[in-house]
Design a protein around this motif. Structure first.
Motif, short mmCIF file in Angstrom:
data_model
loop_
_atom_site.label_atom_id
_atom_site.label_comp_id
_atom_site.label_asym_id
_atom_site.label_seq_id
_atom_site.Cartn_x
_atom_site.Cartn_y
_atom_site.Cartn_z
N PRO A 10 -6.99 -20.74 -0.67
CA PRO A 10 -6.63 -19.38 -0.27
C PRO A 10 -7.08 -19.02 1.13
CG PRO A 10 -8.40 -19.36 -1.91
CD PRO A 10 -7.92 -20.77 -1.82
N ARG A 11 -8.27 -19.40 1.50
CA ARG A 11 -8.77 -19.05 2.84
C ARG A 11 -7.92 -19.71 3.91
NH1 ARG A 11 -12.78 -20.94 6.37
NH2 ARG A 11 -13.86 -19.28 7.53
N GLU A 12 -7.65 -21.01 3.74
CA GLU A 12 -6.83 -21.72 4.71
C GLU A 12 -5.40 -21.16 4.74
OE1 GLU A 12 -8.80 -23.00 2.59
OE2 GLU A 12 -10.19 -24.33 3.66
N LEU A 41 -1.55 -16.11 9.14
CA LEU A 41 -1.76 -15.24 10.31
C LEU A 41 -1.37 -15.97 11.60
CD1 LEU A 41 -5.18 -13.58 9.35
CD2 LEU A 41 -2.92 -12.51 9.35
N PHE A 42 -1.76 -17.24 11.69
CA PHE A 42 -1.38 -18.01 12.88
C PHE A 42 0.13 -18.19 12.97
CE2 PHE A 42 -0.58 -22.15 14.93
CZ PHE A 42 -1.10 -21.87 16.18
N TYR A 43 0.77 -18.38 11.82
CA TYR A 43 2.23 -18.53 11.76
C TYR A 43 2.94 -17.26 12.23
CZ TYR A 43 6.84 -19.61 9.72
OH TYR A 43 8.17 -19.85 9.53
N VAL A 55 5.63 -26.69 4.89
CA VAL A 55 5.15 -27.76 4.01
C VAL A 55 3.64 -27.64 3.79
CG1 VAL A 55 4.83 -30.25 3.82
CG2 VAL A 55 7.05 -29.33 4.48
N ILE A 56 2.91 -27.30 4.86
CA ILE A 56 1.46 -27.12 4.71
C ILE A 56 1.16 -25.93 3.80
CG2 ILE A 56 -0.67 -26.59 5.96
CD1 ILE A 56 0.47 -28.08 8.35
N LEU A 57 1.93 -24.85 3.96
CA LEU A 57 1.74 -23.70 3.06
C LEU A 57 2.08 -24.06 1.62
CD1 LEU A 57 3.19 -20.78 5.24
CD2 LEU A 57 0.79 -21.28 4.76
N VAL A 58 3.11 -24.91 1.42
CA VAL A 58 3.43 -25.40 0.09
C VAL A 58 2.25 -26.17 -0.49
CG1 VAL A 58 4.88 -27.02 -1.20
CG2 VAL A 58 5.92 -25.41 0.40
N GLY A 62 7.32 -22.76 -5.46
CA GLY A 62 8.59 -22.16 -5.07
C GLY A 62 8.78 -21.96 -3.59
N LEU A 63 7.74 -22.24 -2.79
CA LEU A 63 7.86 -22.06 -1.34
C LEU A 63 8.79 -23.10 -0.70
CD1 LEU A 63 4.24 -21.15 -0.15
CD2 LEU A 63 6.26 -19.68 -0.25
#
Length: 415
Positions: free
Chosen positions: A58-60, A66-68, A105-108, A117-118
């Motif tokens: 969750p932290r990452e 936010l960076f995205y 993909v990193i968020l997935v 589902g992302l």
């Protein structure tokens, strides 16, 4: 459509339109990316509904989102500041789409794999990329996204073995990516071909209309187009001259022409007599033709012809017929003339002729030759052969002509 049949100006215009549309789509897509980042951030922070966003890290997930958002906002503003020629190459669009693929993909992965589902959000990026780039580049982006998802599932199985890994869903998403990229690229290419064909047809129709206008303007036959109320819509210079009209187009037809058109609308077999609109204008013969077949009450084309030209053509036909008749008569005269000349020649060979009779046979020969020359000239005129210029000595010709003339004059005195 073969490249050889594409007009260069059409291809240039299509490319300019495509560049303008792609630039607009890229700007819209950049704002879409900002909205996607904000939506992910709000969905992650809300506590009303349970979501799987960032369940593993969750932290990452929060910091990457936010960076995205910041990166996409900078990209959206940068598209307005960068020079236009930077967008003419597809490397910028490819880089933006690939960056989206990597971030998503990193968020997935942070959310627990494709089961979150992302992964479906990648479909929008690949679809947009298929429009912005070529078909090969779109397939490359789809391949990168498919491989990245499969590798994410494999890496997730190594780092979190207890979590269920759905390779089938990852493979199905990869297949969907390829299908979307290929189908959208095909549709884009067909739309481009359709645009080229429509623009080519429009240019050809415009050129044909310009040619038709030039032909009508240079025709000696006057042409008018009138509507159902006998109002003049257009006319060529010949019609203006034949009707004696001024520089401005008349709202209505001249009275004699208007009466003739009204009678023709009532009875299409009506044939108007030639008329003059003024004392200084030529006599005009008119014909009517409906723009819509079998509907004389709609728009009508009026043809005006100078009646003196028609009479001149009829006179030319009469002269041509007279020339053929004179040629026939000349042939008929030539036969007895040849017999007379031959008889005179036989008579001149007789040994019993005295000097007076010999002189008479010479006169017959001379006049037969003269009459034969006249017949030859008549036949040459009736044949209408092309003139063949010849050089001759004028002094010698005048001397010969004077001698022949004196001989003919002497023959006339003897007669």
């Amino acid at each position: 459509m073969a490249n050889a049949s594409i007009r260069p100006e059409v291809l240039d215009e299509v490319e300019r339109r495509r560049f303008r549309n792609n630039l607009l789509l890229l700007k819209i897509y950049n704002y879409y990316r900002v909205l996607v980042g904000i939506a992910l951030l709000l969905a992650f922070l809300q506590e009303l509904l349970p979501v799987r966003l960032g369940q593993l890290y969750p932290r990452e997930f929060l910091w990457l989102t936010l960076f995205y958002i910041a990166l996409n906002l900078a990209g959206a503003l940068g598209t307005h500041a960068l020079p236009r020629h930077w967008f003419q190459r597809q490397i910028l669009a490819v880089s933006i789409i690939l960056a989206d693929v990597v971030f998503l993909v990193i968020l997935v992965h942070f959310s627990g794999g494709v089961a979150s589902g992302l992964g479906l959000m990648l479909l929008v990026s690949i679809a947009a990329g298929s429009v912005l780039v070529t078909r090969r580049a779109g397939a490359f982006i789809a391949a990168v996204a498919s491989i990245a998802l499969l590798y994410e599932e494999f890496f997730l199985s190594l780092t979190v073995p207890a979590l269920f890994n759905d390779y089938f869903q990852a493979g199905l998403l990869g297949t969907t990516f390829f299908a979307a990229a290929l189908s959208i690229s095909t549709i884009s290419m067909r739309l481009r071909g359709s645009e080229i064909r429509s623009m080519t047809t429009a240019i050809e129709l415009e050129e044909l209309e310009r040619i038709n206008r030039s032909i009508v303007a240079r025709m000696r036959t006057g042409i008018l187009v009138v509507d159902a109320d006998n109002q003049v819509r257009t006319l060529n210079p010949a019609a203006r001259e034949l009707l004696g009209l001024g520089a401005r187009d008349p709202a209505r037809l001249p009275a004699p022409l208007n009466e003739a058109l009204t009678a023709w609308r009532a009875d299409s077999s009506f044939r108007a007599a030639p008329f003059r609109t003024d004392h200084g204008t030529p006599e005009v013969r008119i014909n009517f033709a409906p723009v819509v077949p079998d509907d004389p009450n709609a728009e009508v084309i009026v043809y005006l012809e100078d009646n003196s030209d028609i009479q001149h053509q009829a006179q030319q036909l009469k002269l041509a017929a007279l020339g053929r008749l004179s040629g026939t008569i000349a042939h008929e005269i030539r036969n007895p003339l040849g017999a007379i000349s031959h008889a005179a020649q036989l008579l001149s060979e007789s040994q019993n002729l005295d000097r007076g009779d010999e002189r008479l046979t010479n006169i017959i020969h001379s006049h037969c030759k003269r009459l034969n020359g006249v017949i030859e000239n008549v036949l040459e005129l009736s044949r209408r052969q092309t003139a063949r210029p010849e050089r001759f000595n004028l002094a010698d010709w005048l001397t010969s002509f004077a001698a022949d003339f004196r001989a003919l004059d002497a023959d006339a005195e003897l007669e």
